[in-house]
Write a protein that holds these residues in place. Sequence first.
Motif, PDB file in Angstrom:
ATOM      1  N   ARG B  15      39.587  40.627  32.914  1.00  0.00           N
ATOM      2  CA  ARG B  15      40.313  39.695  33.791  1.00  0.00           C
ATOM      3  C   ARG B  15      41.139  40.465  34.806  1.00  0.00           C
ATOM      4  N   PRO B  16      40.499  40.951  35.875  1.00  0.00           N
ATOM      5  CA  PRO B  16      41.236  41.680  36.905  1.00  0.00           C
ATOM      6  C   PRO B  16      42.160  40.740  37.685  1.00  0.00           C
ATOM      7  N   GLY B  17      43.128  41.316  38.332  1.00  0.00           N
ATOM      8  CA  GLY B  17      43.962  40.548  39.267  1.00  0.00           C
ATOM      9  C   GLY B  17      45.193  39.930  38.656  1.00  0.00           C
ATOM     10  N   LEU B  18      45.467  40.172  37.378  1.00  0.00           N
ATOM     11  CA  LEU B  18      46.629  39.561  36.733  1.00  0.00           C
ATOM     12  C   LEU B  18      47.644  40.599  36.261  1.00  0.00           C
ATOM     13  N   ALA B  19      47.427  41.861  36.632  1.00  0.00           N
ATOM     14  CA  ALA B  19      48.282  42.930  36.093  1.00  0.00           C
ATOM     15  C   ALA B  19      49.738  42.733  36.509  1.00  0.00           C
ATOM     16  N   HIS B  20      49.965  42.180  37.709  1.00  0.00           N
ATOM     17  CA  HIS B  20      51.353  42.000  38.158  1.00  0.00           C
ATOM     18  C   HIS B  20      52.062  40.944  37.323  1.00  0.00           C
ATOM     19  N   LEU B  21      51.286  40.128  36.589  1.00  0.00           N
ATOM     20  CA  LEU B  21      51.888  39.142  35.689  1.00  0.00           C
ATOM     21  C   LEU B  21      52.018  39.696  34.275  1.00  0.00           C
ATOM     22  N   GLY B  22      51.598  40.934  34.075  1.00  0.00           N
ATOM     23  CA  GLY B  22      51.716  41.559  32.769  1.00  0.00           C
ATOM     24  C   GLY B  22      50.459  41.465  31.933  1.00  0.00           C
ATOM     25  N   VAL B  23      49.342  41.056  32.546  1.00  0.00           N
ATOM     26  CA  VAL B  23      48.090  40.913  31.802  1.00  0.00           C
ATOM     27  C   VAL B  23      47.142  42.031  32.225  1.00  0.00           C
ATOM     28  N   SER B  24      46.754  42.845  31.240  1.00  0.00           N
ATOM     29  CA  SER B  24      45.857  43.950  31.525  1.00  0.00           C
ATOM     30  C   SER B  24      44.434  43.441  31.730  1.00  0.00           C
ATOM     31  N   ALA B 245      40.916  50.292  27.786  1.00  0.00           N
ATOM     32  CA  ALA B 245      40.712  49.010  28.466  1.00  0.00           C
ATOM     33  C   ALA B 245      41.896  48.065  28.286  1.00  0.00           C
ATOM     34  N   ASP B 246      42.548  48.105  27.130  1.00  0.00           N
ATOM     35  CA  ASP B 246      43.644  47.167  26.842  1.00  0.00           C
ATOM     36  C   ASP B 246      45.012  47.812  27.037  1.00  0.00           C
ATOM     37  N   HIS B 247      45.102  48.772  27.943  1.00  0.00           N
ATOM     38  CA  HIS B 247      46.365  49.494  28.138  1.00  0.00           C
ATOM     39  C   HIS B 247      47.459  48.548  28.633  1.00  0.00           C
ATOM     40  N   PRO B 248      48.738  48.874  28.316  1.00  0.00           N
ATOM     41  CA  PRO B 248      49.820  48.088  28.917  1.00  0.00           C
ATOM     42  C   PRO B 248      49.795  48.275  30.434  1.00  0.00           C
ATOM     43  N   VAL B 249      50.272  47.296  31.188  1.00  0.00           N
ATOM     44  CA  VAL B 249      50.153  47.401  32.656  1.00  0.00           C
ATOM     45  C   VAL B 249      51.152  48.390  33.236  1.00  0.00           C
ATOM     46  N   THR B 250      52.266  48.629  32.514  1.00  0.00           N
ATOM     47  CA  THR B 250      53.213  49.628  32.996  1.00  0.00           C
ATOM     48  C   THR B 250      53.535  50.586  31.854  1.00  0.00           C
TER      49      THR B 250
END
Lengths: 210, 283
Positions: B15-24, B245-250
């Motif tokens: 699910r690309p495009g959601l990293a800024h919301l905290g979703v990897s 693949a499931d890394h934290p976004v920050t």
Amino acid sequence: MPGRVLPCGERALLIELDTLPEVVAVASAVREWPEVIDVIPAAQTVLIVVEHPSGLPALRRAVAALMARDLHSAQSAPESRRITIAVHYDGPDLDEVATLTGLSRAEVIEAHIGTDWTAAFGGFAPGFCYLSGGDPRLEVPRREQPRTSVPAGAVGLAGPFTGVYPRSSPGGWQLIGRTAEVLWDLTRTPPALIAPGDTVRFVAVDRPGQ
Amino acid sequence: MLATGPLALLTDLGRPGLAHLGVSRSGAADRGAYALGGRLVGNPPSSPAIEVTFGGLSLRAGTTLMLALTGADCAALVDGRRVAPQAPFYVGPGQTLTLGRPAHGFRSYVSVRGGLIVTPVLSSASTDTLSGIGPAPLAVGDVLPVGPTPDHEFPGVELVGLPASGGRLVLHARLGPRADWLADPAALTTQEWTVTADSNRVGVRLSGVALARSAETLTRELPSEGVVRGGIQVPAGGQPLIFGADHPVTGGYPVVAVLTEASSDALAQARPGDQLRLRLIDR
């Protein structure tokens, strides 16, 4: 403008900036660029990710051009979403915040609802945003002892930020109120009520469900 | 689903495009092997498939299905008869596909022509093992519906090579955003690293001679910043962690180098105890 463009693999660049307004401006400017799939602002950086390595050279050129511009003029370009959040100001730390700031409870509330806040960056939990740019009198340290459980919808203050807990979790922010808004809903598109770049305004209500 | 092995997950391109919301992004750990499986059975990109960790999966077909097994070769059997990996094969109604333990590699992909029907969460069938977003891991007794056969023309697929096996893993990386936090970035490359047992889809932890911080960063703390899959993070203890693949976004530790996309896929085939080397490339 000042700032450094740092390498980050075949599909990303990390931009390091001096101030949070610069972070917000860069993140807003690059969000709609073609090929860009993820933009992750943080306290002092913006990570920009493209879908394919083939998009990296164009990204590097576009970032170089952006950094050469005056970012604060770039900031006004994209229209930000405005979100209003109704808060019942009955948080357990409201008195503590009043003491720390030298304000009355009513003045704390007035300060919190009196200005727009900007969603600067996410972190901590899906759907959580650090909201910045509010009334500087509200700057308070985190609690010395974090709570083991903070309910979803709790509205807190920490440092120069305010934020709303998207789900029940441990937390060290000074809690001043709560909202009935659902910050995070996996069945919603987008799932987060607040995303980086949004403008947030709080309003006071008598009951949290209002 | 008759057996799952240690861990079997539904997967796609994430699910690309959601990293800024905290979703990897999540998605297949070995994207190349996953994509090959989909191509072999003529599925459109991002059709849900099964990511099998260290073999042990067993499935009974309810109807005639075309399958492909890619990634780690698990000595696949259909009713006891060996079927070749890296090529489509049929399983008849009531027949059982059984995967053994792979001789090499760690993760295999079972792709079904038509794709598996999965209720997506945030537009993806993938299970994010860090956040829990997505379907639950597969369990014995699960029934997996298969989608209709794609109506587009079957793609021509040339001969597919077998995945590299046996030799020591060499991963290629470029220096990353915080390379200057290491006293000597070349120290990444001058030793053998061992994959530790607490490695998973979130990250692969390496064990070796601790990497030393550069003198000017010894007392500094890094504010959390966005990180990428393949990022080689060096916490204070000096033992690297490579984001999966499931890394934290920050992350709040310096990312000193970043694997190439191909090497990030290759790392998904490393198992605990494997030894590997890192090689820095310029461009």
